[in-house]
Structures are given as structure tokens and as C-alpha cells.
Design an enzyme around this catalytic site. Sequence first.
Site, PDB file in Angstrom:
ATOM      1  CE  LYS A 104      -1.634  -1.964   3.549  1.00 21.03           C
ATOM      2  NZ  LYS A 104      -2.986  -2.131   4.397  1.00 21.03           N
ATOM      3  CG  ASP A 139      -6.599  -4.977   8.206  1.00 24.10           C
ATOM      4  OD1 ASP A 139      -6.613  -5.258   8.057  1.00 24.10           O
ATOM      5  OD2 ASP A 139      -6.875  -3.787   7.359  1.00 24.10           O
TER       6      ASP A 139
HETATM    7  C1  GLC Z   1      -2.556  -5.231   2.570  1.00 25.50           C
HETATM    8  C2  GLC Z   1      -2.393  -6.101   3.989  1.00 25.50           C
HETATM    9  C3  GLC Z   1      -3.166  -6.790   4.893  1.00 25.50           C
HETATM   10  C4  GLC Z   1      -4.133  -5.739   5.043  1.00 25.50           C
HETATM   11  C5  GLC Z   1      -4.704  -5.033   3.456  1.00 25.50           C
HETATM   12  C6  GLC Z   1      -5.819  -4.576   4.228  1.00 25.50           C
HETATM   13  O1  GLC Z   1      -3.019  -6.273   2.195  1.00 25.50           O
HETATM   14  O2  GLC Z   1      -0.854  -6.441   3.107  1.00 25.50           O
HETATM   15  O3  GLC Z   1      -2.484  -7.005   5.695  1.00 25.50           O
HETATM   16  O4  GLC Z   1      -5.452  -6.872   5.944  1.00 25.50           O
HETATM   17  O5  GLC Z   1      -4.312  -4.440   3.469  1.00 25.50           O
HETATM   18  O6  GLC Z   1      -5.625  -2.982   4.868  1.00 25.50           O
END
Ligand code: GLC
Length: 407
Positions: A104, A139
Site C-alpha cells: 500500500k 485489520d
Molecule cells: C494489504 C495488507 C494486509 C491488509 C490489507 C487491508 O493487503 O497486506 O495485511 O489486511 O491491505 O488493509
Amino acid sequence: NEKGVFYALDLGGTNFRILRVHLKGEGGGLAAQEFTEVSIPPNLMVGTSDELFGYIVEEVLKFVAQEGEDFHPAVGRKRELGFTFSFPVMQTSIASGTLIRWTKGFNVEDTVGQDVVVKLNAAMERKGLDMCNQRQVNDTVGTLAGGRYTNKDVVASVILGTGTNAAYVECVQAIPKWHGPLPKSGEMVVNTEWGNFQTSHLPLTEYDHALDAESINPGEQIFEKIISGMYLGEIVRRVLCRLAEEASFFGGSVPPKLKVPFILQTPDMSVMHHDMSPDLKLVGNKLKDVLDISNSSLKVRKVVIEVCNIVATRGARLAAAGLFGILKKIGRDTVKTGEQQRSVIAMDGGLFEHYTEFRKSLENTLCELLGSEVSEHIVIEHANDGSGIGAALLAASHSKYCQADES
Ligand code: GLC
């Protein structure tokens, strides 16, 4: 069944949240909750570990300083923190997590391979923040825990925000990877990290390949790059740029701003996509304000909406396919004889929450895949701020480790 006040720090995108919740105990739910949201300066997303965690801890210090009397910890107890860290980590216990890689848009190199709980604790010590921080969750796991706290029918959680991911409850026997002690319940939560799912069957276009090649994590998070909020607007920008270059879509020259990566964000795309006005005024305004394209014709505006629609629909249908895969894996995709179990999916994230057309398309696709009979027993529930609350709940359920006299 713990009661008391718990803090949570939720780091997973360009903004992070700090929460405090008051739990009544005995399954009594939340008595009160407060939160603050802070954005991370872009240079800290690609800087050093000490800078990033130092900045976060300073914000937690400020939030704690505003704590009202009703949130004060009981005498003899430290404040307790649950840490939602939403990036792929290698986790062998709830008290630690080694960062596998950033996603991200983050790229803080010196954190990779390190324990993020240790990093956060070190920053807390440096900055003089005295809190007990021993629980780290993703999360998706926080959302699952938060959802199940109020509804036992929750079987999976999905995040559709800056990134995308899902977690679900699995029988331990079905997890060959797990060699640790078996939980009494016979069940475990699996964080799928589906954002990193890849297969040659994904409908990737040249725009996706170019986006990936120019990203800071090429070859990684391919599923996420065609579904989640960080990327949808950028895909639309790339398509419009090509239309401008090859078909003079916006007139003789290519509007310079259209060449700037990530200038068109998914919330802007969403506003355009939902424009119901007869002259598509909102599309015109966004083209002007974001891309400096004035006097767009109605015909051009209609094509822009069509591009948004194609990109959003593809993402939503793929997310629905992922969710269908999970339901199939846990046997919730068929009609059972006798009493039918309800299956609830806890969903969270800005994309799901704010992009109505995306959400509708996802829900319709899921019905299409399951069939109408099974669909009646599948419920998608918006787990508002589930990940933060879930982290606080998990902090609460492990709070025996946090007596002040231990420190
Ligand atoms: C990205 C992260 C993951 C998280 C997701 C949503 O894919 O790698 O760990 O849960 O974003 O935030």
C-alpha cells in the site's frame, strides 16, 4: 469478559487511528468509545523505522493527554494498547509479528524482517509513553474478532479500503501449516493476505501491467492492484491518458496533469461514477479541479463514467469471487437440509463504505455466484471501525499480561 478501558492503534494505510474503548465486561458491549485519525506525512511512508514509529507514538501521547476521567485506568493498572498493523507479518504469537514486506505505498526498508511490536515498544520508551503493548493483529483479524464479539454468526471478514484482504475461521485440522499447540475450540483464524493472490487467470490488461511495473512493489499484491482503493483511480487515469494520447480524447494535446501518477484518486472516481445530473456536472467539475481539463463535452463525460464503471465493476466482481471462494472452502456455499445456518461477513474499509456502485456490484455478483437460495442465508454486515475495536477487544482478552506491577 474483560472490562475496563483499552486503547488501540490502527495502522494500515495513509491514515492511522487511535481509539479508546470502555468495555462493560460479561459480553455487555461497549460503554463508550473515542477516536482520532491522523494522516501520515508521505516522506515518513518511505523513511526510517524510527521516524515512522516515533511520529505515531507522539500522536498517541497527544491523544492520551486528552483522556477524560471516565477513561482513566483503574488504580494499579497500566493503560493497555492493542496494535492493529495491517501489513503481511509472520506471526507465531499474538505478542509479536515480523514484517514480511510492506504494501500500500509504504516502503520503510529497515523495518522488513523486524518485529513491529518491538519497534513500537522501543519508540514508546524513547518518547516516554508508558503503556502495555503486547498484542498485534491484522485489520482483517481485528474485524473478525470485533464482528464475532457482537454476532456469533460472523464467519469471515473482508477489508476493502486502501488495500484488500480477508480472514476467516477455519478448522485446525484443515491447516497443515500449523504445528503449534491446538486451540481447545478446534478453530483458528486464517489471515489469507489475498491481496497478494496471483494467477494467470486474472483479467489483467496492459494498464495493470504498466501500473505494477512502475509501482514500488512490482510483481507483488496483484489482486490488490486491480481491486482496492489505492489503485482504482490510478487505473482510470491510465486509461484516460491513453485515450488522450491516441484518440485526442480531450482535444489536440494531452492534458499535462493526466500524466501525473496517482493524481486521480478513487474518491474522485467514485464522485464521477455516481453523477446523476443531466449534464454530468460533477464529472465536469472533477475533470476541471483534478486534471485541469475544462469545457469537457457531455459525450466525453459519458465515456469517463463508462471507464469508471468498467474498472470498478471488474474490481467488485473479483472481490466477490474471492469471498465466494472462502465461503466454498468452509462449506457455506450450499443449502443444507434442516436448520440453515446464517453466515455473516464483517466488511470494512472506505471503498466498501463510500463507493456505492462498487458495493452494489460486489453484492450482486455474490448472489449470482451463490444462487438466490443460498444468498438468503449470507449476510454482509458493515463492521464500522471493526479493526480498531477488535484490537482493543483482543487487548482486553489478553489483559492478564498487563498488570502494572509486572513492569
Ligand atoms: C494489504 C495488507 C494486509 C491488509 C490489507 C487491508 O493487503 O497486506 O495485511 O489486511 O491491505 O488493509
